[in-house]
Scaffold this motif. Structure first.
Motif, PDB file in Angstrom:
ATOM      1  N   THR A   1     -23.335  -5.098  23.938  1.00 34.41           N
ATOM      2  CA  THR A   1     -24.348  -4.585  23.012  1.00 34.41           C
ATOM      3  C   THR A   1     -24.469  -3.071  23.128  1.00 34.41           C
ATOM      4  N   ALA A   2     -24.495  -2.560  24.351  1.00 35.66           N
ATOM      5  CA  ALA A   2     -24.570  -1.105  24.548  1.00 35.66           C
ATOM      6  C   ALA A   2     -23.348  -0.420  23.939  1.00 35.66           C
ATOM      7  N   MET A   3     -22.192  -1.040  24.076  1.00 36.72           N
ATOM      8  CA  MET A   3     -20.976  -0.458  23.512  1.00 36.72           C
ATOM      9  C   MET A   3     -21.050  -0.444  21.979  1.00 36.72           C
ATOM     10  N   ILE A   4     -21.448  -1.544  21.386  1.00 38.55           N
ATOM     11  CA  ILE A   4     -21.550  -1.617  19.917  1.00 38.55           C
ATOM     12  C   ILE A   4     -22.518  -0.547  19.412  1.00 38.55           C
ATOM     13  N   GLU A   5     -23.655  -0.413  20.068  1.00 39.93           N
ATOM     14  CA  GLU A   5     -24.638   0.586  19.654  1.00 39.93           C
ATOM     15  C   GLU A   5     -24.089   1.997  19.802  1.00 39.93           C
ATOM     16  N   ASP A   6     -23.324   2.253  20.851  1.00 44.49           N
ATOM     17  CA  ASP A   6     -22.735   3.577  21.047  1.00 44.49           C
ATOM     18  C   ASP A   6     -21.741   3.909  19.937  1.00 44.49           C
ATOM     19  N   PHE A   7     -20.981   2.913  19.498  1.00 51.22           N
ATOM     20  CA  PHE A   7     -20.048   3.160  18.398  1.00 51.22           C
ATOM     21  C   PHE A   7     -20.795   3.600  17.144  1.00 51.22           C
ATOM     22  N   GLY A   8     -22.023   3.141  16.961  1.00 51.74           N
ATOM     23  CA  GLY A   8     -22.823   3.574  15.829  1.00 51.74           C
ATOM     24  C   GLY A   8     -22.369   3.011  14.497  1.00 51.74           C
ATOM     25  N   GLY A   9     -21.620   1.964  14.508  1.00 51.81           N
ATOM     26  CA  GLY A   9     -21.161   1.343  13.269  1.00 51.81           C
ATOM     27  C   GLY A   9     -19.707   0.930  13.377  1.00 51.81           C
ATOM     28  N   THR A  10     -19.315   0.037  12.516  1.00 51.08           N
ATOM     29  CA  THR A  10     -17.980  -0.536  12.632  1.00 51.08           C
ATOM     30  C   THR A  10     -16.873   0.403  12.175  1.00 51.08           C
ATOM     31  N   ASP A  11     -17.180   1.455  11.446  1.00 53.14           N
ATOM     32  CA  ASP A  11     -16.134   2.388  11.021  1.00 53.14           C
ATOM     33  C   ASP A  11     -15.423   2.994  12.220  1.00 53.14           C
ATOM     34  N   GLU A  12     -16.153   3.236  13.299  1.00 52.45           N
ATOM     35  CA  GLU A  12     -15.567   3.834  14.493  1.00 52.45           C
ATOM     36  C   GLU A  12     -14.796   2.830  15.332  1.00 52.45           C
ATOM     37  N   MET A  13     -14.952   1.549  15.054  1.00 58.82           N
ATOM     38  CA  MET A  13     -14.322   0.513  15.862  1.00 58.82           C
ATOM     39  C   MET A  13     -13.004   0.047  15.270  1.00 58.82           C
ATOM     40  N   HIS A  14     -12.578   0.597  14.176  1.00 58.24           N
ATOM     41  CA  HIS A  14     -11.468   0.039  13.414  1.00 58.24           C
ATOM     42  C   HIS A  14     -10.136  -0.009  14.150  1.00 58.24           C
ATOM     43  N   GLY A  15      -9.892   0.828  15.126  1.00 61.94           N
ATOM     44  CA  GLY A  15      -8.598   0.848  15.796  1.00 61.94           C
ATOM     45  C   GLY A  15      -8.223  -0.467  16.454  1.00 61.94           C
ATOM     46  N   SER A  16      -9.209  -1.258  16.817  1.00 61.37           N
ATOM     47  CA  SER A  16      -8.939  -2.517  17.498  1.00 61.37           C
ATOM     48  C   SER A  16      -8.589  -3.631  16.532  1.00 61.37           C
ATOM     49  N   GLY A  17      -8.661  -3.383  15.242  1.00 63.91           N
ATOM     50  CA  GLY A  17      -8.426  -4.436  14.278  1.00 63.91           C
ATOM     51  C   GLY A  17      -9.663  -5.262  14.029  1.00 63.91           C
ATOM     52  N   HIS A  18     -10.795  -4.840  14.576  1.00 63.07           N
ATOM     53  CA  HIS A  18     -12.046  -5.581  14.413  1.00 63.07           C
ATOM     54  C   HIS A  18     -12.352  -5.829  12.946  1.00 63.07           C
TER      55      HIS A  18
END
Length: 176
Positions: free
Chosen positions: A16-33
């Motif tokens: 949860t802390a990690m997801i909140e730090d990303f601040g949205g899914t746009d920043e998480m895209h490298g993992s294929g999420h």
């Protein structure tokens, strides 16, 4: 130190802390999420749903195709239960047309507060150890044309630039 750990709902607070730090899914895209169904919701229930998606389904691509894949969370430390989670890594076992052109075998993302500490390079190095067991002798890794940090991460791990397609740099890493 950096470790790859399997997604586990017992780590929901770190997740949860990690997801909140990303601040949205746009920043998480490298993992294929972004090809899973739904966005991660930073709650315990959201973690349960996310873990279920990553362990029960292979990631999709824009054309709807799914490929076998292994998801990891990147942990700062040796992988212990209390380690801070700092990112995601997805190792796709095969390449379809989209992944060959744009996505590659491995995608990763590191949360903003943990960047510039070597976690991405270490996580990629660790993931490459999976390749022989999957029968892969060359791994394709891509990054956005303007992502200098990811370019360096790939090159540190032996990536050889094959070409640039659109806004993506495509690198191959030979597995000894």
């Amino acid at each position: 130190m950096t470790a790859l750990v399997s997604p586990d709902v017992r780590r929901w607070r770190q997740w949860t802390a990690m997801i909140e730090d990303f601040g949205g899914t746009d920043e998480m895209h490298g993992s294929g999420h972004w090809f899973l169904d739904g966005d991660p919701v930073p709650t315990q229930d959201g973690c349960v749903a996310f873990v279920a998606m990553t362990t029960q389904t292979a990631p999709g691509t824009p054309d709807g195709a799914r490929v076998p894949s292994t998801y990891y969370w990147i942990a700062a430390g040796d992988g212990g239960a209390d380690d801070e989670l700092v990112g995601f890594l997805n190792f796709r076992h095969t390449l379809n047309d989209f992944l060959l052109d744009q996505g590659g075998h491995i995608g990763y993302g590191v949360r903003p507060s943990a960047r510039r500490r070597g976690h991405a390079a270490a996580a990629l190095r660790l993931a490459l150890l999976d390749a022989p067991g999957l029968g892969i002798d060359r791994v394709l890794v891509t990054c956005d044309l303007d992502n200098a940090a990811s370019r360096r991460t790939i090159e540190i791990n032996g990536g050889e630039l094959e070409d640039i397609r659109g806004d993506r740099r495509r690198y191959w890493i030979a597995i000894p």
